[in-house]
Structures are given as C-alpha cells and as structure tokens.
Design a protein around this motif. Structure first.
Motif, PDB file in Angstrom:
ATOM      1  N   ALA A 157     -14.315   1.304 -10.281  1.00  0.00           N
ATOM      2  CA  ALA A 157     -13.606   0.478 -11.250  1.00  0.00           C
ATOM      3  C   ALA A 157     -13.576   1.197 -12.582  1.00  0.00           C
ATOM      4  O   ALA A 157     -14.470   1.978 -12.901  1.00  0.00           O
ATOM      5  CB  ALA A 157     -14.270  -0.893 -11.406  1.00  0.00           C
TER       6      ALA A 157
ATOM      7  N   ASP B 178      -8.732  -1.022 -13.406  1.00  0.00           N
ATOM      8  CA  ASP B 178      -8.311  -0.421 -12.151  1.00  0.00           C
ATOM      9  C   ASP B 178      -9.484  -0.501 -11.186  1.00  0.00           C
ATOM     10  O   ASP B 178     -10.626  -0.271 -11.580  1.00  0.00           O
ATOM     11  CB  ASP B 178      -7.882   1.029 -12.364  1.00  0.00           C
ATOM     12  N   TYR B 179      -9.205  -0.828  -9.910  1.00  0.00           N
ATOM     13  CA  TYR B 179     -10.238  -0.995  -8.910  1.00  0.00           C
ATOM     14  C   TYR B 179      -9.876  -0.256  -7.634  1.00  0.00           C
ATOM     15  O   TYR B 179      -8.700  -0.148  -7.270  1.00  0.00           O
ATOM     16  CB  TYR B 179     -10.439  -2.470  -8.552  1.00  0.00           C
TER      17      TYR B 179
ATOM     18  N   ASP C 183      -9.435  -0.133  -3.711  1.00  0.00           N
ATOM     19  CA  ASP C 183      -8.990  -1.181  -2.797  1.00  0.00           C
ATOM     20  C   ASP C 183     -10.158  -1.852  -2.079  1.00  0.00           C
ATOM     21  O   ASP C 183     -10.126  -3.057  -1.806  1.00  0.00           O
ATOM     22  CB  ASP C 183      -8.019  -0.608  -1.768  1.00  0.00           C
TER      23      ASP C 183
ATOM     24  N   LYS D  92     -11.687  -4.653  -4.514  1.00  0.00           N
ATOM     25  CA  LYS D  92     -10.849  -5.652  -5.167  1.00  0.00           C
ATOM     26  C   LYS D  92     -11.190  -7.050  -4.668  1.00  0.00           C
ATOM     27  O   LYS D  92     -11.338  -7.278  -3.475  1.00  0.00           O
ATOM     28  CB  LYS D  92      -9.370  -5.355  -4.921  1.00  0.00           C
TER      29      LYS D  92
ATOM     30  N   THR E  69     -16.034  -6.906 -10.506  1.00  0.00           N
ATOM     31  CA  THR E  69     -15.347  -7.113 -11.767  1.00  0.00           C
ATOM     32  C   THR E  69     -15.967  -6.225 -12.836  1.00  0.00           C
ATOM     33  O   THR E  69     -17.184  -6.250 -13.034  1.00  0.00           O
ATOM     34  CB  THR E  69     -15.421  -8.575 -12.220  1.00  0.00           C
TER      35      THR E  69
END
Length: 115
Positions: free
Chosen positions: A49, A58-59, A61, A64, A68
């Motif tokens: 992340a 941005d994370y 996949d 996600k 956080t």
C-alpha cells in the motif's frame, strides 16, 4: 536524509488483525509519498500500500478490502491497518518514503500469520 522506524509486527492467528506504524524523521518536508512493501521467503518484494502527499492511495490487489493505509501528519507517521489476515500475508514488512529521485527504507518488521 529521511529515517524510518517501523513497529507493530508480531504473531497473529488467521482472521486476526495487526496495525503497523512507521515514524519518519529528518527531511520529512520533502517526502512525496510513503508506503509499505513486504517480502516473504523465496518471493520478490512487492508493494502492499502507498499514500501520496496529496492523499491518494494505492493497494496491491491481494490486500484490497482488507488493509487500509493512513497518515497522521501531526506525528509524521503512516499506519497500515491489516484485517482478516491470512497465512499468505506472512512476510517482513518494510516502510518506505519517496523523495524526488530518492527512496528510503526502514529496517522491517516481521508479520507472521499462523495457527
């Protein structure tokens, strides 16, 4: 120069949660973005992340909806809240900070997800 110190790693059972923290010091006013990478044994380092100075995130996949990333500007700290942890999340997690043409890294903190 920028110095980064990670904390919050440890051992947790599958489905559990951990909160990682990264405190930045030094030339922090010039940091453009901060983030978290991880590297498991036998695998390449991957982005988990990231968050920019403008607040965009941005994370990967694979995380996600479970992880956080957030920042606390008053404390010059970035956090990674990790929920619903899986054994595949086991890795050394590294904090990074980006300046123009430079990247800085913390020493890493171990996260182990196991029964």
């Amino acid at each position: 120069q920028v110095q980064l110190v990670e904390s919050g790693g440890g051992l947790v059972q599958p489905g559990g949660s951990l909160r990682l923290s990264c405190a930045a010091s030094g030339s922090i006013s010039s940091i453009l973005a901060m983030g978290w990478y991880r590297q498991a044994p036998g695998k390449q380092r991957e982005l988990v992340a990231a968050i920019s100075s403008a607040g965009s995130t941005d994370y990967a996949d694979s995380v996600k909806g479970r992880f956080t990333i957030s920042s606390d500007n008053a404390k010059n700290t970035v956090h990674l809240q990790m929920n619903s942890l899986e054994p595949e999340d086991t890795a050394v997690y590294y904090c990074n900070a980006d300046r123009w043409l430079h990247r800085y890294w913390g020493q890493g903190t171990q996260v182990t997800v196991s029964s």
